[in-house]
Design an enzyme around this catalytic site. Structure first.
Site, short mmCIF file in Angstrom:
data_model
loop_
_atom_site.label_atom_id
_atom_site.label_comp_id
_atom_site.label_asym_id
_atom_site.label_seq_id
_atom_site.Cartn_x
_atom_site.Cartn_y
_atom_site.Cartn_z
N LEU A 22 -4.65 19.55 -3.78
CA LEU A 22 -5.81 19.70 -4.65
C LEU A 22 -7.09 19.94 -3.85
O LEU A 22 -8.02 20.56 -4.35
CB LEU A 22 -5.98 18.46 -5.53
CG LEU A 22 -4.89 18.21 -6.57
CD1 LEU A 22 -5.10 16.87 -7.26
CD2 LEU A 22 -4.86 19.34 -7.59
N GLY A 23 -7.17 19.41 -2.64
CA GLY A 23 -8.38 19.58 -1.87
C GLY A 23 -8.36 18.75 -0.61
O GLY A 23 -7.39 18.05 -0.31
N MET A 27 -12.54 12.15 4.32
CA MET A 27 -11.63 11.02 4.47
C MET A 27 -10.18 11.44 4.61
O MET A 27 -9.37 10.70 5.14
CB MET A 27 -11.77 10.08 3.28
CG MET A 27 -12.99 9.19 3.33
SD MET A 27 -12.98 8.01 1.98
CE MET A 27 -11.49 7.09 2.38
N ASP A 138 -21.11 8.91 -2.53
CA ASP A 138 -20.86 10.33 -2.29
C ASP A 138 -20.88 11.10 -3.61
O ASP A 138 -20.04 11.96 -3.86
CB ASP A 138 -19.53 10.52 -1.57
CG ASP A 138 -19.38 11.94 -0.99
OD1 ASP A 138 -20.42 12.62 -0.82
OD2 ASP A 138 -18.25 12.37 -0.73
#
Length: 535
Positions: A22-23, A27, A138
């Site tokens: 997905l991405g 991290m 974030d």
């Protein structure tokens, strides 16, 4: 978006079959996977070099536990996690729908109605996230999902565990996206704590970006953007209507000058929700659902203040509020029917009307919180435990405020700060007085009838103590009562939290009760409410 798998990507993580990628972020990587029950989920796999870091695993575990407390109605629900896996991973609900970043890339800046919906949706999510004691750290358009059921904010809280292990970042590297970082995150030498106010700054930058298609501190490099955040006012040209002033307040350099998430939500919902780009903008009504008077120990003025005039000199924010309390705070507000759900997706998939002829609808006022019913039981046997708790929280029972960790009870004597005692005298008897989702804590000691409520006082050194004060609704006298577990007798234990000043704690070294901004410190003091009969 499912991008398939890259060479070297895992086919299985824990008990989850990996379906695609997905991405990827700072991290680690995020995968679409299938649970053993057949449910599609998103699995975030932490970077492999962190696997041997015990400090990171401990922080990761702590942040996962915090994230589980966030109500799932406005976030991707945390389903599973394994900090001890190699590498550690986190499993959350898979949310269908584009990110706000994708919507802006494909459509450009949002129209007035869609922008207002996004602003309300993200403020609602932050209210719940902060209410659970979590800081996002974030928040950016890529972490705001426009889902059929409403706005979902993802990837909250866990970044703190990664950021704390700075040995795994390059020199001068910070976790997150600089364009949405508050000044206190960039200038770590300032000594300003990174609290919920940093997320409010990010909210302002996200809304400004959604309105204009650019960042309000735009520059040609991360360094240039950071310098503008630290030294320059935001460029809000192109942002008009009801949102401009609130976004400007959210982007204040001083974290204490920014509104809280709940204040944002109150102001957004009491402002007119625009329909399309229709006519002149309605003025933003900067009123809080709960007007406050100055804090205890202040100048003695008692004139109610709107949001824009609230004394925000304190740097603390509420660190803990129950999921129930956070949901109640949102439900208590009047949410426009078109704010969430499939209608928002439909609106984002097509342009706004070209030539609307009417202005936005009338303002919808958020109801002022009111006290719970005050009818009191005066006779009869003590109620069952569940009924007793309800009666205590409704202000109908006398209580001991028992300090669980030291097996003592709060005590209030005229002219003295709140202390602890054995709970045997009238100075140990209190009652809660509900005010919306918060409470004033009132002493029933007949010797303090003129100053019967507990309040926060700040001394010349900035230390905060709990004292007796007048029972007037203010930032200093309102406390959240947040369940934290059970005491040794099986009674519910609570954190007592001032939204503005921090959490009520016991100091083992000083042998006194004080109020502390929690920051990253653990909660060390909880209280049980012991029923002592009808008021």
């Amino acid at each position: 978006m499912n991008n398939g798998l890259f060479p070297g990507d895992p086919s299985r993580i824990g008990g989850y079959d990996v379906l695609g990628r997905l991405g990827e972020g700072g991290m680690g990587s995020v995968f679409l996977a299938r649970s053993p029950q057949g449910r599609r989920v998103a699995v975030k796999v932490v970077r492999s070099e962190l696997s041997g870091d015990d400090e990171f695993r401990g922080r990761f575990r702590s942040e996962v536990n915090r994230a589980r407390q966030v109500p799932p109605f406005c976030t991707a629900e945390v389903l599973d996690a394994d900090p001890d896996h190699d590498p550690p991973y986190l499993v959350v609900e898979y949310v269908e729908g584009p990110s706000l970043a994708q919507v802006i890339r494909e459509r450009g800046p949002l129209g007035a109605a869609q922008l207002h919906s996004i602003a309300v949706g993200v403020a609602t999510a932050l209210t719940a996230i902060h209410g659970a004691g979590v800081i996002h750290r974030d928040l950016k358009p890529a972490n705001v999902l426009v889902a059929p059921g409403g706005i979902k904010v993802i990837d909250f809280g866990i970044a703190r565990a990664f950021e704390a292990t700075s040995q795994h970042t390059r020199t001068n590297q910070m976790v997150g996206t600089v364009s949405y970082m508050a000044p206190e995150r960039i200038d770590t030498a300032s000594g300003q704590p990174v609290g919920p106010a940093a997320d409010i700054f990010a909210w302002g930058a996200v809304v400004a970006h959604a309105a204009t298609g650019r960042n309000p501190f735009g520059g040609d490099s991360a360094t240039a953007i950071a310098m503008r955040i630290l030294t320059q006012p935001p460029d809000l040209s192109g942002l008009g209507g009801t949102l401009r002033e609130l976004v400007s307040r959210a982007l204040e350099k001083d974290p204490a000058a920014r509104p809280t998430a709940r204040e944002l939500l109150d102001a957004l919902l009491t402002a007119a929700a625009p329909r399309g780009d229709a006519g002149p903008a309605q003025p933003l009504v900067l009123t809080s659902a709960l007007k406050v008077s100055p804090a205890a120990g202040g100048d003695g003025q008692s004139t109610p203040s709107p949001l824009g005039a609230v004394d925000r000199t304190g740097t603390s924010r509420r660190r803990r509020l129950t999921a129930l309390g956070a949901i109640a705070a949102v439900i208590a507000l009047v949410v426009p029917a078109a704010v969430f759900g499939p209608q928002l997706l439909r609106n984002l998939s097509k342009p706004d009307p070209v030539s609307p002829t009417t202005a936005g609808g009338p303002a919808t006022d958020a109801p002022t919180p009111t006290a719970a019913p005050t009818s009191k039981t005066t006779t009869g046997t003590p109620p069952p435990a569940a009924d007793s708790t309800r009666a205590i929280l409704a202000g109908q029972r006398r209580i001991l405020v028992h300090v669980v960790e030291i097996d003592r009870d709060l005590s209030l004597v005229l002219g003295e700060a709140v202390s602890v005692g054995d709970g045997t005298g009238p100075d140990a008897l209190f009652a809660l007085e509900p005010v919306g989702v918060d409470y004033m804590i009132k002493s029933l000691n007949p010797d303090v009838v003129h100053l019967p409520c507990l309040g926060v006082k700040i001394d010349a050194d900035g230390d905060k103590s709990l004292v007796n004060t007048e029972c007037e609704i203010s930032a200093a006298t309102l406390f959240g009562i947040s369940p934290e577990g059970k005491d040794d007798k099986g009674r519910t234990s609570y954190a007592i939290v001032s939204e503005k000043y921090g959490v009520v704690q016991w100091s083992p070294s000083q042998k006194n009760i004080y109020v502390e901004f929690m920051g990253d410190a653990p909660l060390s003091t909880t209280f049980s409410l012991v029923d002592r009969g009808a008021v």
